[in-house]
Enzyme design. Structure first.
Site, PDB file in Angstrom:
ATOM      1  N   LYS A   1      -2.330  -8.397  -6.986  1.00  0.00           N
ATOM      2  CA  LYS A   1      -1.726  -9.751  -6.872  1.00  0.00           C
ATOM      3  C   LYS A   1      -1.628 -10.646  -5.779  1.00  0.00           C
ATOM      4  O   LYS A   1      -0.993 -10.318  -5.298  1.00  0.00           O
ATOM      5  CB  LYS A   1      -0.972  -9.974  -7.823  1.00  0.00           C
ATOM      6  CG  LYS A   1       0.626  -9.705  -7.962  1.00  0.00           C
ATOM      7  CD  LYS A   1       1.296 -10.750  -7.051  1.00  0.00           C
ATOM      8  CE  LYS A   1       2.556  -9.858  -6.267  1.00  0.00           C
ATOM      9  NZ  LYS A   1       3.266 -10.339  -4.906  1.00  0.00           N
TER      10      LYS A   1
ATOM     11  N   ALA B   1       0.975  -1.092   0.119  1.00  0.00           N
ATOM     12  CA  ALA B   1      -0.502  -0.083  -0.141  1.00  0.00           C
ATOM     13  C   ALA B   1       0.983   1.414   0.342  1.00  0.00           C
ATOM     14  O   ALA B   1       0.725   2.459  -1.058  1.00  0.00           O
ATOM     15  CB  ALA B   1      -0.589   0.009   0.995  1.00  0.00           C
TER      16      ALA B   1
END
Length: 327
Positions: A97, A16
């Site tokens: 992913k 993030a």
């Protein structure tokens, strides 16, 4: 006039942070909000990266009408729930992913995105790195003849800690889902759909794979091999093997800035392909491009490829005997 896309991020981990830094590189992107299940973490992240809003729940963020798009940065076992939340709210979504824990979840998310007519893309950032596009162009031009094989490795030494996400089955742990997806995705990008898979692994005490090797036979011809490990560092390079030469993707192969072309009978030639920032901006730019065109998926990272990757990962996990809670 430039349209600025206001992003929300679900999760406050390392990935993030990388995306938040990449957003700061783009004139048409703004990190507007962040959410965590721990409100204090969301507040700290917002302060660090200059987000205007922070939330102690994912539902609050996706309900915010000022959020234009959402990036999902939670552990993979939590992706499916987060995807459903975003799609139900009509928010375009970029999901880290592996897209989901398994192909069944991916298929359900894809169907829901279609029903809701909402843009969705897997954050396989490797596909958007300039050197990867350059490698594709070289192969397509016949620079190494007919492509026959691909080999890639990705390994590092991760000290064992059963609570760490890569060793925790409940979080979708294991080398395969965390890093083995890169050699697998690279092989499919260059050689296409898979016809047959053979794999082996060594499992750890928590039941996840700590190192895995696989060989793929591709439907259109060609073989590929991949290796991933939490037990040993590797060169983290990839090599494309053609009938008239080779093309090496230097470390790290998933985000290379150099390629070495070795054509038969000629001296090797190294090609520099610089990367801007940390390399994550390119997938963000693709989301912006697709949304600007009114697309529901990326032609460079189509949902069919995402589903095929999860199907291959499911097959490998079945062969090596890894199942995660709830499956």
């Amino acid at each position: 006039m430039m349209t600025i896309l206001q992003w929300g991020i679900l999760g406050t981990g390392g990935i993030a942070s990388q995306l938040a830094r990449a957003m700061a590189e783009l004139a048409d992107a703004r990190l507007y909000a962040v959410a965590s299940r721990e409100a204090a973490k969301a507040a700290s992240f917002a302060q660090t990266f200059g987000a205007a809003r922070h939330y102690g729940s994912y539902a609050e963020l996706v309900a915010d009408p000022a959020v234009d798009a959402v990036y999902i940065a939670t552990p993979h076992a939590q992706h499916f729930d987060a995807l459903q939340l975003c799609l139900a709210a009509g928010k375009p979504v970029l999901c880290e992913k592996p897209f989901t824990l398994n192909a069944q979840q991916a298929a359900q998310a894809i169907a829901l995105a279609g029903e809701r007519q909402v843009f969705m893309m897997e954050a396989m950032w490797m596909r958007f790195i300039p050197a990867i596009a350059q490698a594709q162009a070289l192969v397509a031009s016949g620079a190494i003849g007919q492509l026959q094989g691909v080999h890639a490795d990705f390994g590092f030494l991760q000290p064992f800690d059963p609570t760490h996400r890569v060793f925790n089955p409940a979080l979708g742990g294991g080398a395969l889902l965390d890093i083995g997806i890169y050699p697998l995705s690279l092989a499919c990008l260059f050689l296409g759909p898979i016809a047959r898979i053979q794999s082996m692994a060594e499992l750890g005490t928590t039941g996840v794979d700590e190192q895995t090797a696989f060989t793929l036979q591709h439907a259109g011809g060609g073989l590929s091999t991949g290796w991933c490990s939490l037990r040993a560092p590797s060169p983290t390079e990839a090599i494309l093997l053609g009938s008239q030469g080779t093309l090496r993707l230097h470390a790290p192969f998933y985000c290379p800035s150099r390629l070495t072309l070795q054509q038969q009978g000629q001296a090797p030639r190294t090609i520099s392909v610089p990367i801007s920032g940390n390399g994550y901006r390119y997938e963000l730019e693709e989301v912006h491009r697709c949304l600007g065109l009114g697309l529901l998926e990326s032609p460079r990272m189509p949902l069919a490829d995402t589903l095929a990757t999860l199907q291959a990962l499911d097959t490998i996990r079945a062969q090596i005997g890894v199942r995660h809670p709830g499956e």
